[in-house]
Design an enzyme around this catalytic site. Structure first.
Site, PDB file in Angstrom:
ATOM      1  N   HIS A  12     -15.124  43.859  55.068  1.00  0.00           N
ATOM      2  CA  HIS A  12     -16.274  44.202  55.899  1.00  0.00           C
ATOM      3  C   HIS A  12     -17.013  45.392  55.281  1.00  0.00           C
ATOM      4  O   HIS A  12     -16.394  46.292  54.694  1.00  0.00           O
ATOM      5  CB  HIS A  12     -15.828  44.609  57.310  1.00  0.00           C
ATOM      6  CG  HIS A  12     -15.284  43.485  58.133  1.00  0.00           C
ATOM      7  ND1 HIS A  12     -15.307  42.166  57.738  1.00  0.00           N
ATOM      8  CD2 HIS A  12     -14.713  43.504  59.383  1.00  0.00           C
ATOM      9  CE1 HIS A  12     -14.770  41.417  58.694  1.00  0.00           C
ATOM     10  NE2 HIS A  12     -14.405  42.199  59.691  1.00  0.00           N
ATOM     11  N   CYS A  60     -11.154  45.881  63.352  1.00  0.00           N
ATOM     12  CA  CYS A  60     -11.203  45.978  61.891  1.00  0.00           C
ATOM     13  C   CYS A  60     -12.394  46.787  61.381  1.00  0.00           C
ATOM     14  O   CYS A  60     -12.345  47.322  60.266  1.00  0.00           O
ATOM     15  CB  CYS A  60     -11.225  44.581  61.282  1.00  0.00           C
ATOM     16  SG  CYS A  60     -12.448  43.477  62.018  1.00  0.00           S
ATOM     17  N   ASN A  63     -10.843  44.115  55.496  1.00  0.00           N
ATOM     18  CA  ASN A  63     -10.637  44.010  56.939  1.00  0.00           C
ATOM     19  C   ASN A  63      -9.284  43.441  57.320  1.00  0.00           C
ATOM     20  O   ASN A  63      -8.777  43.706  58.420  1.00  0.00           O
ATOM     21  CB  ASN A  63     -11.740  43.161  57.580  1.00  0.00           C
ATOM     22  CG  ASN A  63     -11.908  41.804  56.923  1.00  0.00           C
ATOM     23  OD1 ASN A  63     -12.342  41.721  55.780  1.00  0.00           O
ATOM     24  ND2 ASN A  63     -11.569  40.737  57.630  1.00  0.00           N
ATOM     25  N   GLY A 105      -0.443  33.060  60.234  1.00  0.00           N
ATOM     26  CA  GLY A 105      -1.865  33.360  60.149  1.00  0.00           C
ATOM     27  C   GLY A 105      -2.181  34.280  58.987  1.00  0.00           C
ATOM     28  O   GLY A 105      -1.296  34.757  58.268  1.00  0.00           O
ATOM     29  N   LEU A 106      -3.451  34.571  58.814  1.00  0.00           N
ATOM     30  CA  LEU A 106      -3.894  35.392  57.683  1.00  0.00           C
ATOM     31  C   LEU A 106      -3.348  36.809  57.777  1.00  0.00           C
ATOM     32  O   LEU A 106      -2.872  37.372  56.786  1.00  0.00           O
ATOM     33  CB  LEU A 106      -5.423  35.397  57.621  1.00  0.00           C
ATOM     34  CG  LEU A 106      -6.082  36.033  56.398  1.00  0.00           C
ATOM     35  CD1 LEU A 106      -5.507  35.473  55.106  1.00  0.00           C
ATOM     36  CD2 LEU A 106      -7.597  35.819  56.450  1.00  0.00           C
TER      37      LEU A 106
END
Length: 348
Positions: free
Chosen positions: A252, A137, A326, A19-20
């Protein structure tokens, strides 16, 4: 090269490695020279067979189902709350200490919720649950700024609006934003796909993140209140938020109104924030200067602050604008910094 034979270096597992956040954890291990003596890349069955590299060495992705955590000292979980709920206790039972990047354990009284720059003392001992929770986050950069303000002037209230990037939904969120934007550019009447974000995020802002609660707030908004209180050790802190998804790929932003118990001097406030580790105050020398998601990319491991304004009509209150990556600060970097602090303290 951070793969070592030193027996004091931990054996690590990255759950959700494809995943990221998992990809970013690998990147940060390399960038920060995080020392380990073994690494396991773990994900769901659909990722088994893939191969990722860590420090230039190839590693196969292993199946989370049936993975033996007894061969691991430290496990990073970044695969979603339901996965953490099911598998993190299993990892702990087999002897691993878990750093969890999901919401599942954050309000568990036996699991410390840690931002190392704020409450690293929570890492002086191994948690009862065997799990250390990584905060939301948007909470992480906010509490890093609130702590010294609370110590100096006392905080009466914080009112926060967040502007959250598509990367908060991982690879799929970024891909959908790009696809939807391309569709809208080709045909303004076509909003593009809207599976990760409803309605579509192309040329849009969506003031609704996560599920709706009976209070009328969303779970994302509730998390910022509860987590800020727990991290800062202020159970009655008044934090209220509106969380908004915006058509930005990464980083963000937040607009925060902070009202204190005592009058605030702007020059002192700016100096206080600028002295914090890994914080850049953009209008320290240039009045009105501000960061944006595009401009923070050159210092992605800093919390960026600007538009610092003490209200003339209420000198106990001030506004500021903050931007933070984030995926790094809000997830992977905070997790790595927790691990680094554990090693410094000998807690592992």
């Amino acid at each position: 090269m951070t793969l070592v034979t030193d027996p004091t270096a931990p054996r690590i597992a990255l759950v959700g490695a494809t995943g990221l956040v998992g990809n970013t954890l690998i990147q940060l291990i390399e960038e920060r020279g995080f020392r380990y003596r073994d690494v396991h890349l773990v994900a769901s069955a659909r990722s088994v067979g893939r191969e990722l590299t860590v420090d230039g060495r190839p590693y196969p992705v292993q199946n989370l189902e049936g993975f033996d955590f007894s061969q691991v000292d430290l496990a990073f979980f970044s695969a979603g709350a339901s996965v953490s709920a099911k598998y993190a206790p299993h990892a702990v039972a087999q002897g691993a200490l878990v750093i969890d990047n999901t919401s599942h354990f954050r309000m568990d009284p036996d699991s410390p919720l840690v931002v190392p720059q704020v409450n690293a003392h929570e890492l002086d001992r191994r948690p009862v649950s065997g799990v250390i929770a990584n905060p939301n986050c948007s909470t992480i950069p906010l509490v890093r700024l609130l702590q010294p303000v609370e110590a100096r002037w006392g905080i009466r209230q914080a009112v926060v609006s967040t502007y959250q990037a598509a990367s908060g939904r991982g690879h799929s969120g970024v891909a959908e934003l790009r696809e939807a934007t391309a569709a809208s550019l080709a045909d303004p009447a076509d909003p593009g796909p809207a599976e990760e974000f409803t309605p579509s995020l192309s040329f849009n802002v969506v003031p609704f993140i996560d599920r709706l609660l009976e209070s009328g707030f969303t779970f994302e908004e509730q998390k910022m209140l509860q987590e800020s209180r727990k991290i800062l050790g202020l159970p009655h802190l008044d934090v209220t938020t509106t969380c908004v998804r915006v058509p930005v790929v990464n980083s963000h932003s937040e607009a925060a109104w902070i009202e204190c118990h005592n009058p605030v001097d702007r020059a002192e406030l700016v100096a206080l924030l600028a002295a914090l580790p890994e914080v850049t105050v953009h209008d320290q020398d240039t009045p009105g200067a501000f960061p944006t998601p595009r401009t923070v990319a050159d210092r992605p491991d800093h919390v960026h602050v600007g538009r610092v304004r003490v209200a003339e009509h209420n000198p106990r209150g001030f506004w500021l604008w903050l931007v933070a990556d984030n995926i790094r600060i809000g997830a992977a970097l905070n997790a790595i910094q927790i691990a680094e602090a554990l090693l410094e303290r000998g807690t592992l």
